[in-house]
Design an enzyme around this catalytic site. Structure first.
Site, PDB file in Angstrom:
ATOM      1  N   LYS A  41     -13.951  -8.112  -9.954  1.00 49.57           N
ATOM      2  CA  LYS A  41     -13.095  -9.056 -10.557  1.00 49.57           C
ATOM      3  C   LYS A  41     -12.318 -10.052 -10.014  1.00 49.57           C
ATOM      4  CE  LYS A  41      -9.741  -8.018 -14.878  1.00 49.57           C
ATOM      5  NZ  LYS A  41      -9.426  -7.018 -15.116  1.00 49.57           N
ATOM      6  N   ASP A  42     -12.469  -9.721  -8.258  1.00 46.96           N
ATOM      7  CA  ASP A  42     -11.397 -10.975  -7.352  1.00 46.96           C
ATOM      8  C   ASP A  42     -12.900 -11.549  -7.766  1.00 46.96           C
ATOM      9  OD1 ASP A  42      -9.061  -9.766  -7.348  1.00 46.96           O
ATOM     10  OD2 ASP A  42      -9.761  -8.481  -5.631  1.00 46.96           O
ATOM     11  N   GLU A  99       6.388 -33.800  -1.807  1.00 48.31           N
ATOM     12  CA  GLU A  99       4.773 -33.425  -2.719  1.00 48.31           C
ATOM     13  C   GLU A  99       5.224 -32.556  -4.168  1.00 48.31           C
ATOM     14  OE1 GLU A  99       1.493 -34.875  -2.134  1.00 48.31           O
ATOM     15  OE2 GLU A  99       0.605 -33.491   0.070  1.00 48.31           O
ATOM     16  N   SER A 124       0.325  -0.703  -5.770  1.00 47.86           N
ATOM     17  CA  SER A 124       0.104  -1.851  -6.535  1.00 47.86           C
ATOM     18  C   SER A 124       1.002  -1.789  -8.373  1.00 47.86           C
ATOM     19  CB  SER A 124      -1.036  -2.256  -7.304  1.00 47.86           C
ATOM     20  OG  SER A 124      -1.665  -2.620  -6.040  1.00 47.86           O
ATOM     21  N   HIS A 126       0.778  -1.356  -0.074  1.00 48.23           N
ATOM     22  CA  HIS A 126       0.027   0.015   0.012  1.00 48.23           C
ATOM     23  C   HIS A 126       0.792   1.092  -0.265  1.00 48.23           C
ATOM     24  CE1 HIS A 126      -4.006  -2.591   0.584  1.00 48.23           C
ATOM     25  NE2 HIS A 126      -4.550  -1.467   0.625  1.00 48.23           N
TER      26      HIS A 126
END
Length: 440
Positions: free
Chosen positions: A247-248, A291, A223, A219
């Site tokens: 959108k998320d 894994e 971004s 922040h």
């Protein structure tokens, strides 16, 4: 990020005003993820994966806390306690499968998030701290996942713990004491399960804390975006809510749909069948593998088959096992130095034609490493992993600096809005009201 044109939160309801005066939590939430947080207007769906990583962590925390209520960290009954969850606990099979597959989905999301950062230059100034905290989160995830893999106490759990912790014994002088300390003895047993269970339960909360720092650090500069061009004014941004929450929300829907498909129709597809056999110290599996999300690093570890020695003397400088351990850890630690290795002033790979080609080569290289890491430790997989491991290090230490010095990037747009409008010329402006308003 605080822009001078961003809205400021002013509560309207008397109760919200009172809460905001005494504890400004509503204001904090609004400024962090609401209409008070301005983000670049051109973020694509690759920017959804940060939110998806938070969702995956939430799934792991919720399912893990409930599973911990039924798990017994005792070598004699750990395997049976997992079977008890699957058979006798109400919806225990769902919780166990959600937790196991949730780990795989968490890594899938984070790997895409990392490669998005690599392509769009999200590690470059002024976002170095965001990147460094992201690498710390990745390391904590790997430690948490490894210890969680041991807890079911199947064959692969036991022998995976034996092999991976045994790597520390390659460290000169202090290696054997560290190995014994990690296991709580000379072989995996009750002490190993107790300490791994404790740390596996604790570390996700540490990850959550570092994620808060990660978001906080994000922040401050704001971004990044696909163009790599910094925000120049209010025309380059939109409020996070409702534009990117919607959108998320779409991304979350797709994620949960895919997660449900795996959970209900292929819950064991990403696991190992040997882990449904109870741990037996007297029976070594034919092929020990971790894994799948550790396979690229496991391939780098196994790529070193010869000691580093002085020619014609037989004097060993560094044993092959230690070389492999150093290379495996270096392959991750190398990411810490990436902001200073890549000195190109252009952030986004979109405008770096030469960088783009080598980025895709790196992507293929990591996939090859992953395939070799899951394959038997035999030829031709060992030779292929050696070539792929060599390129992995060469990409960061040799290729990137050379590209930064000789590459001629494509012309950058003057602003984010300019790039958006240029892209909009390829489709009718009327089809997008936001673009129509910007064009006016």
């Amino acid at each position: 990020m605080s822009f001078p044109w961003a809205e400021h939160y002013t509560p309207k309801l008397p109760l919200m005003k009172w809460i905001d005066e005494k504890l400004p939590l509503p204001r904090f939430v609004y400024n962090a993820v609401g209409g008070g947080y301005e983000v670049p207007r051109n973020l694509n769906y690759f920017w959804n994966f940060g939110v998806l990583a938070g969702l995956a962590l939430t799934i792991q925390l919720v399912t893990g806390i409930i599973l911990a209520m039924h798990y017994a960290s005792n070598a004699g009954i750990a395997f049976d306690s997992v079977e008890h969850m699957m058979r006798d606990v109400n919806s225990g099979w769902l919780l166990r499968y959600a937790h196991a597959n949730g780990a795989s989905f968490f890594f899938i999301v984070v790997y895409i998030h990392i490669f998005r950062g690599l392509f769009y230059g999200s590690y470059k100034a002024p976002r170095e701290m965001v990147w460094l905290l992201g690498v710390v989160i990745f390391l904590l995830m790997m430690a948490t996942a490894f210890m969680g893999y041991v807890l079911p106490w199947g064959q692969m759990s036991f022998w995976g713990a034996q092999v991976i912790t045994g790597l520390f014994s390659a460290i000169p002088v202090v290696g054997d004491p560290i190995h014994t300390w990690l296991l709580g003895g000379f072989a995996p047993g009750d002490a190993t399960l107790n300490r791994f269970f404790s740390l596996h339960y604790l570390l996700p909360f540490v990850i959550a804390g570092v994620i808060i720092l990660h978001i906080w650090a994000l922040h401050i500069p704001g971004s990044s975006n696909p163009t790599g061009v910094e925000v120049k004014g209010p025309q380059d941004t939109v409020p996070f809510h409702p534009y990117y929450t919607a959108k998320d929300g779409f991304g979350v829907g797709v994620f949960l749909l895919l997660f449900a498909l795996v959970l209900f129709f292929a819950p064991n597809a990403m696991g190992h069948p040997d882990n449904y056999i109870q741990a037996n110290p007297m029976s070594t599996p034919a092929h020990i593998v971790p894994e799948w999300y550790f396979w690229p690093f496991y391939a780098i570890l196994r790529a070193f088959t010869m000691d580093l020695s002085i020619p014609f003397t037989g004097i060993v400088i560094i044993p092959a096992k230690l070389l492999g351990v150093l290379a495996m850890f270096s392959s991750i630690l190398l990411l810490f130095f990436l902001p200073w290795i890549d000195t190109s002033p252009v952030r986004s790979g979109t405008y770096r034609p030469l960088f783009k080609k080598f980025f895709y080569l790196l992507l293929v290289d990591v996939v090859v490493l992953g395939y070799c890491g899951g394959a038997p430790a035999a030829e031709p997989y060992v030779m292929i992993s050696q070539i792929a491991a060599a390129y992995y290090f060469a990409h960061f230490l040799i290729v990137l600096p050379i590209i930064a010095s000789i590459e001629r990037p494509d012309p950058l747009p003057g602003s984010i809005t300019e790039a958006v409008l240029a892209k909009a010329k390829h489709r009718p402006v009327e089809a997008d009201p936001a673009l129509a308003a910007a064009a006016e």
